[in-house]
Motif scaffolding. Structure first.
Motif, mmCIF file in Angstrom:
data_model
loop_
_atom_site.group_PDB
_atom_site.id
_atom_site.type_symbol
_atom_site.label_atom_id
_atom_site.label_comp_id
_atom_site.label_asym_id
_atom_site.label_seq_id
_atom_site.Cartn_x
_atom_site.Cartn_y
_atom_site.Cartn_z
ATOM 1 N N GLN A 1 -5.414 4.919 -8.113
ATOM 2 C CA GLN A 1 -5.689 3.350 -8.046
ATOM 3 C C GLN A 1 -6.228 2.886 -9.654
ATOM 4 O O GLN A 1 -5.636 1.699 -10.299
ATOM 5 C CB GLN A 1 -7.039 3.136 -7.204
ATOM 6 N N HIS B 1 -3.477 0.779 -3.309
ATOM 7 C CA HIS B 1 -2.628 -0.538 -3.340
ATOM 8 C C HIS B 1 -2.027 -0.821 -4.482
ATOM 9 O O HIS B 1 -2.463 -0.294 -5.610
ATOM 10 C CB HIS B 1 -3.503 -1.616 -2.702
ATOM 11 N N CYS C 1 -7.212 -6.680 -1.005
ATOM 12 C CA CYS C 1 -6.587 -5.416 -1.347
ATOM 13 C C CYS C 1 -7.361 -4.117 -0.503
ATOM 14 O O CYS C 1 -6.874 -3.221 -0.180
ATOM 15 C CB CYS C 1 -6.318 -5.034 -2.841
ATOM 16 N N ILE D 1 0.882 -1.142 0.213
ATOM 17 C CA ILE D 1 -0.050 0.009 0.021
ATOM 18 C C ILE D 1 0.912 1.433 -0.037
ATOM 19 O O ILE D 1 2.071 1.058 0.336
ATOM 20 C CB ILE D 1 -1.196 0.079 1.153
ATOM 21 N N ALA E 1 -4.593 0.836 6.276
ATOM 22 C CA ALA E 1 -3.621 2.119 6.188
ATOM 23 C C ALA E 1 -4.377 3.289 6.481
ATOM 24 O O ALA E 1 -3.732 4.100 7.058
ATOM 25 C CB ALA E 1 -3.093 1.894 4.693
ATOM 26 N N THR F 1 -4.885 7.205 -0.770
ATOM 27 C CA THR F 1 -4.264 5.759 -0.644
ATOM 28 C C THR F 1 -4.404 4.769 -1.517
ATOM 29 O O THR F 1 -5.597 4.806 -2.136
ATOM 30 C CB THR F 1 -4.704 5.304 0.824
ATOM 31 N N VAL G 1 -6.057 -1.331 2.177
ATOM 32 C CA VAL G 1 -6.085 0.118 2.137
ATOM 33 C C VAL G 1 -7.116 0.525 3.453
ATOM 34 O O VAL G 1 -6.511 1.500 3.952
ATOM 35 C CB VAL G 1 -6.830 0.516 0.806
#
Length: 629
Positions: free
Chosen positions: A330, A223, A256, A213, A263, A221, A260
């Protein structure tokens, strides 16, 4: 963008950071201990600062010295690499307090994920699936035993402040719990200064899945997909790959997304890895994958993620630390191909993976794949730090292509006299169960004998090595294939000879046989290192009169390798005959006899019993007798 960067680390990761920084036009500063004064990362950096003795506790782990080095060198930022101080929240705070830029997550994020019990509770609150277990504050043996009985055996005891497999015990039955708990607590106290533990349900068919990440200071944020690190030995990763075998899109999206959320729960900034344990008994399923921990730094295995995404994660770190937003959103990230990494260590698989140290007189690493290393030929592997020689990273259109490419790269690795684990890695990569990915985290330990038993040198390989020794020893204009020695009409020359193979006398021939794939020969002194699918053999000539020697032409008797003079069998001015013993040397616990190349007289005797000599030292000269009229 940061203009100058100090790397608070050593070895391959320091070299890796320097490479990206240089591409971005950033001035680099290395730090080094006494043991690393001439190390590769020191040679590569624009500037280097000495920070203390060889022991890491007095150099690389002393934050004050590193901050002082940054200020003295004019560096404006510090990159911690991984290991050492990379996940030390106090050091991260100290760097910022000193007015420097910290290339890593905020100290609060490090603290939040630093203790396994607190991190697990936080993840539960964030909706991240966690392994069933006990995280309570009551650490009495009685309560822990009661909770273990509720969870059901086997159960895993883990140090709250642990990492790297330390402070971790699997308990098979209730009667074993008390002893395992006491042992785990002692190790945790000694390693981390904290004997608290948590309990988790042991997963019967475990796989290790982790998600890369990245966060920035603008609230973004993302991944960069998952890696599989299932192949481990004693909880230490051996082979890593990306993406994870058998991961379908639905499961990938769920795992995933959970990473996220993890995080975001700690306002994460920078590179991090969220690690999960999966029950692989029914394949990878979203409801059978649970959070284990988060590593708040760049991982050793980050190159496989870089290879499948086409991104430079160190560049991402530097841009984020400079205040920039993430380089990609992303929906701009995707998986392309397959990557696999093997960790090449200075250790001997045949002796229980004991560490191997010393000077790298021979260092042959592949140039067909991506290579991350912190050493070059002539450097030394010391006993003070992690014994990693290099990371070998292969890429292919699919998993099998990457696996085969990596295995072939391991085949030709050679280090001498330092041992390495290339043969073990090659055999592991070729194992049919790994090829089909029918493995769990316990696979290596369960198949250890088959993976670490050295092979016998094949006859064709020995013949090839003998031929190479002939061609190395003779002048370029002379070849055994142009000489008539041993020649028979209608067939190739067939010369019988003897070799010393790891100190043992073996017989072979110089016929040009077909050599099996994965065989390599590297010159060393008056011999060579024969490598057969990653496993090394030390090969030396047994008979100088057959294999040739410089002394045949000049009469100069030199030491073929570093060693100790065991005995001197002649004296100054003595008449000698061809084949007569002159000097006996000992090197690597083996004796080597040097003989007279022809009839003559000893002159310039420079050999003394029980004295050490370097390679190439002139020990004496044999002056040929003049021919009679």
């Amino acid at each position: 963008m940061i203009k100058s960067l100090l790397i608070a680390n050593r070895g391959e990761i320091a070299c890796r950071v320097i490479r990206t920084a240089r591409r971005l036009g950033i001035r680099t500063v290395a730090v080094y201990s006494d043991a690393d004064a001439s190390a590769l990362h020191v040679r590569l950096a624009d500037e280097a600062v000495h920070i203390g003795p060889a022991q890491a506790a007095e150099s690389y782990l002393v934050g004050k010295k590193i901050i002082e080095a940054a200020k003295a060198s004019g560096a404006e930022a510090i990159h911690p690499g991984y290991g050492f101080l990379s996940e030390n929240a106090g050091f991260a705070d100290a760097v910022k307090k000193a007015g420097l830029t910290w290339v890593g997550p905020n100290a609060d994020s490090i603290r939040a994920m630093g203790l396994k019990d607190a991190a697990k509770s936080l993840m539960q609150e964030a909706g991240v699936p966690t392994t069933p277990g006990y995280l309570g504050e009551d650490q009495s043996p009685e309560r822990l035993k009661e909770e273990a009985d509720k969870i059901g055996y086997p159960v895993l005891i883990k140090a709250v402040a642990g990492g790297g497999g330390k402070g971790m015990r699997k308990v098979e039955t209730a009667k074993d719990f008390a002893d395992a708990l006491a042992s785990c607590q002692r190790e945790a106290k000694a390693s981390f200064g904290d004997n608290r533990v948590l309990l988790e349900k042991w997963i019967t068919d475990p796989r290790h899945i982790e998600v890369q990440i990245f966060g920035d200071s603008h609230g973004n944020t993302v991944h960069l997909f998952e890696r599989d690190c299932t192949l481990q030995r004693r909880h230490q990763k051996v082979i890593e790959e990306a993406p994870a075998p058998g991961m379908d899109e639905e499961t990938r999206e769920a795992v995933c997304a959970a990473a996220v959320r993890a995080a975001e729960a700690v306002d994460y900034v920078g590179a991090g890895t969220v690690e999960f344990i999966a029950d692989g008994s029914e394949g990878l399923r979203a409801d059978r994958i649970w959070f284990m921990e988060m590593n708040t730094r760049l991982q050793v295995e980050h190159p496989v993620t870089e290879m499948i995404t086409g991104q430079d994660l160190v560049e991402w770190q530097l841009r984020v630390a400079s205040g920039e937003p993430l380089p990609k959103e992303q929906d701009e990230l995707s998986i392309n191909g397959w990557a696999m990494e093997a960790r090449l260590y200075a250790e001997n698989p045949a002796t229980g993976f004991l560490p191997s140290t010393g000077k790298l007189d021979v260092l042959a690493l592949p140039d067909t794949i991506r290579l991350e290393t912190g050493v070059s030929t002539g450097d030394s592997v010391t006993p003070f730090y992690d014994p990693m020689i290099a990371k070998l990273v292969a890429f292919g259109a699919n998993r099998d292509a990457a696996r085969i490419s990596l295995a072939q790269a391991c085949d030709g690795v050679a280090t001498w006299p330092v041992h390495n684990n290339a043969g073990f890695l090659s055999r592991l990569l070729r194992h049919e169960n790994f090829a089909d990915f029918n493995v769990t985290t316990g696979f290596i330990d369960a198949n250890l004998d088959a993976l670490v038993t050295p092979p016998e040198a094949c006859k064709a390989a020995l013949s090839y090595a003998a031929l190479e020794l002939v061609e190395l020893a003779k002048p370029a204009s002379v070849s055994p294939w142009t000489e008539l020695t041993g020649f028979r009409a209608g067939s190739a020359p067939d010369l019988d000879t003897q070799l010393l193979l790891d100190g043992e006398i073996v017989s072979t021939s110089l016929t040009k046989q077909k050599v099996t794939d994965g065989t390599y020969v590297y010159p060393l002194g008056n011999g060579a290192i024969l490598v057969q699918q990653g496993w090394p053999f030390h090969v030396q000539p047994r008979r100088h009169d057959v294999l040739g020697d410089a002394a045949l032409a000049t009469g100069a008797i030199t030491s073929p390798m570093p060693g100790r003079v065991v005995s001197v069998s002649v004296s100054e001015g003595e008449k000698v005959e061809k084949g007569q013993t002159l000097v006996t040397l000992e090197a690597m616990k083996m004796e080597h006899t040097l003989t007279a190349p022809f009839d003559g007289t000893v002159e310039g005797l420079n050999a003394e019993a029980d004295k050490s000599v370097a390679e190439g030292v002139l020990l004496m000269q044999i002056v040929a007798d003049e021919a009679e009229d």
